[in-house]
Design an enzyme around this catalytic site. Structure first.
Site, short mmCIF file in Angstrom:
data_model
loop_
_atom_site.label_atom_id
_atom_site.label_comp_id
_atom_site.label_asym_id
_atom_site.label_seq_id
_atom_site.Cartn_x
_atom_site.Cartn_y
_atom_site.Cartn_z
N ARG A 91 95.70 25.08 39.08
CA ARG A 91 95.27 26.19 38.23
C ARG A 91 93.81 26.08 37.81
NH1 ARG A 91 100.49 24.78 37.04
NH2 ARG A 91 102.04 26.45 37.19
N ASN A 123 94.58 30.94 33.01
CA ASN A 123 94.60 29.56 33.50
C ASN A 123 93.20 28.97 33.57
OD1 ASN A 123 97.33 28.88 34.01
ND2 ASN A 123 97.36 30.27 35.75
N ARG A 154 111.61 26.97 34.14
CA ARG A 154 111.83 26.48 35.51
C ARG A 154 112.67 25.21 35.50
NH1 ARG A 154 105.65 28.02 36.74
NH2 ARG A 154 106.00 30.06 37.72
N HIS A 178 100.00 22.90 31.02
CA HIS A 178 100.59 23.85 31.97
C HIS A 178 99.86 23.61 33.29
CE1 HIS A 178 102.34 27.38 33.74
NE2 HIS A 178 101.18 27.99 33.87
#
Length: 309
Positions: A91, A123, A154, A178
């Site tokens: 990202r 991001n 997830r 993240h």
């Protein structure tokens, strides 16, 4: 009257806007994108859907001043083409372009008189959330990011599949960035109230990696993600509006680390109402500290506000 704003109308921002309009979540929606042709097209498409919906949403286009009385502002800008699935940067491919976007939009948001809650999806999420807070000077509780909210979903999905149950029956959290340094805090994970350690034969490392690579599994087929992350952004915005006191993992500012990092927090009308400090294992605490240190290092090297907030 409920009023939100969305900045960035690519795949994610457009899905956020569509979801809000389709669900009738807001009475007014401010849509902003530097690509005026795209912004106009998104508004026209949403307006065309209006006659077939049970609610009506007034859409205001490319007017920062209209954010003054907005309750929530979702930042979904980015350059998805900059993310290379085959690169270790992940990202962070959007790092350069998105830091420039933050410096462009932050003063405009401040000048608008916006006093609501800012939710970041950009991001790398934790870095850009921290940078948005620094560049706007807004109170830290009023700025947070989607963080590991999606990564945790997830994890729930993959653990549920592994033990043959619905992922909604899985509780627990993914912590940290993240991104690549995230980790599943297995000490917090349970299935139907039973600790994950009670389930034999699970490859926890593989399940953790599945959660970490979940975005790239989607991108391999369609070159972007939008449904899941937009759903996360909308859910968080709705939690603010409803003062839901929702306990969930987000990118929140932790004074212990001096930066934003994924961890469970309580979301309500004031944004981050409180952090949830669970009793992590020594190894989990070390992983969280290392992840937060990495995030902070990537924010500290960016151009900082000229006037200290």
């Amino acid at each position: 009257m409920r009023k939100y704003g969305v900045i960035g109308l690519g795949q994610v921002g457009a899905t956020v806007a569509y979801t809000l309009v389709q669900q009738g979540t807001v009475d007014e929606l401010v849509l902003i994108d530097k690509n005026e042709a795209l912004a106009t097209a998104q508004k026209l498409d949403l307006d065309d859907a209006s006659a077939r919906l049970s609610s009506t949403t007034k859409i205001i286009l490319n007017d920062y001043s209209a954010l003054a009385d907005a309750e929530v502002l979702i930042i979904a800008s980015g350059n998805i083409k900059a993310i290379d699935m085959t690169s270790s940067k992940g990202r962070f491919g959007e790092y350069d372009s998105n830091q420039a976007i933050v410096r462009d939009i932050a003063p405009k948001i401040v000048a608008s008189g916006f006093k609501g809650i800012l939710i970041d999806i950009m991001n790398p999420c934790d870095v850009m959330t921290d940078y948005l807070q620094r560049m706007t000077g807004f109170p830290r509780n009023r700025v947070f990011g989607t963080g590991t909210f999606l990564d945790t979903a997830r994890m729930q999905k993959y653990v549920g599949q592994a033990v043959h149950t619905n992922g909604k029956n899985v509780s627990g959290y993914v912590y940290g960035e993240h991104g690549n340094s995230q980790f599943v805090a297995w000490s917090t994970v349970s299935v139907n109230g039973q600790p994950i350690q009670n389930f034999e034969g699970l490859d926890l490392k593989a399940l953790e990696e599945d959660a970490r690579q979940g975005a790239f599994a989607v991108m391999a087929g369609k070159h972007y993600t939008n449904f899941a992350i937009a759903t996360c952004g909308v859910r968080l915005a709705e939690a603010v509006s409803a003062d839901a006191q929702l306990a969930c993992p987000v990118s929140a500012y932790d004074p212990e680390f001096g930066t934003y990092v994924g961890m469970p927090a309580v979301i309500g009308k004031n944004g981050i109402e409180s952090l949830i400090k669970l009793d992590l294992t020594a190894d989990e605490r070390q992983q969280l500290s290392a992840s937060a240190k990495f995030i902070k290092s990537q924010v500290d090297i960016l151009p900082q506000p000229t006037v200290k907030n």
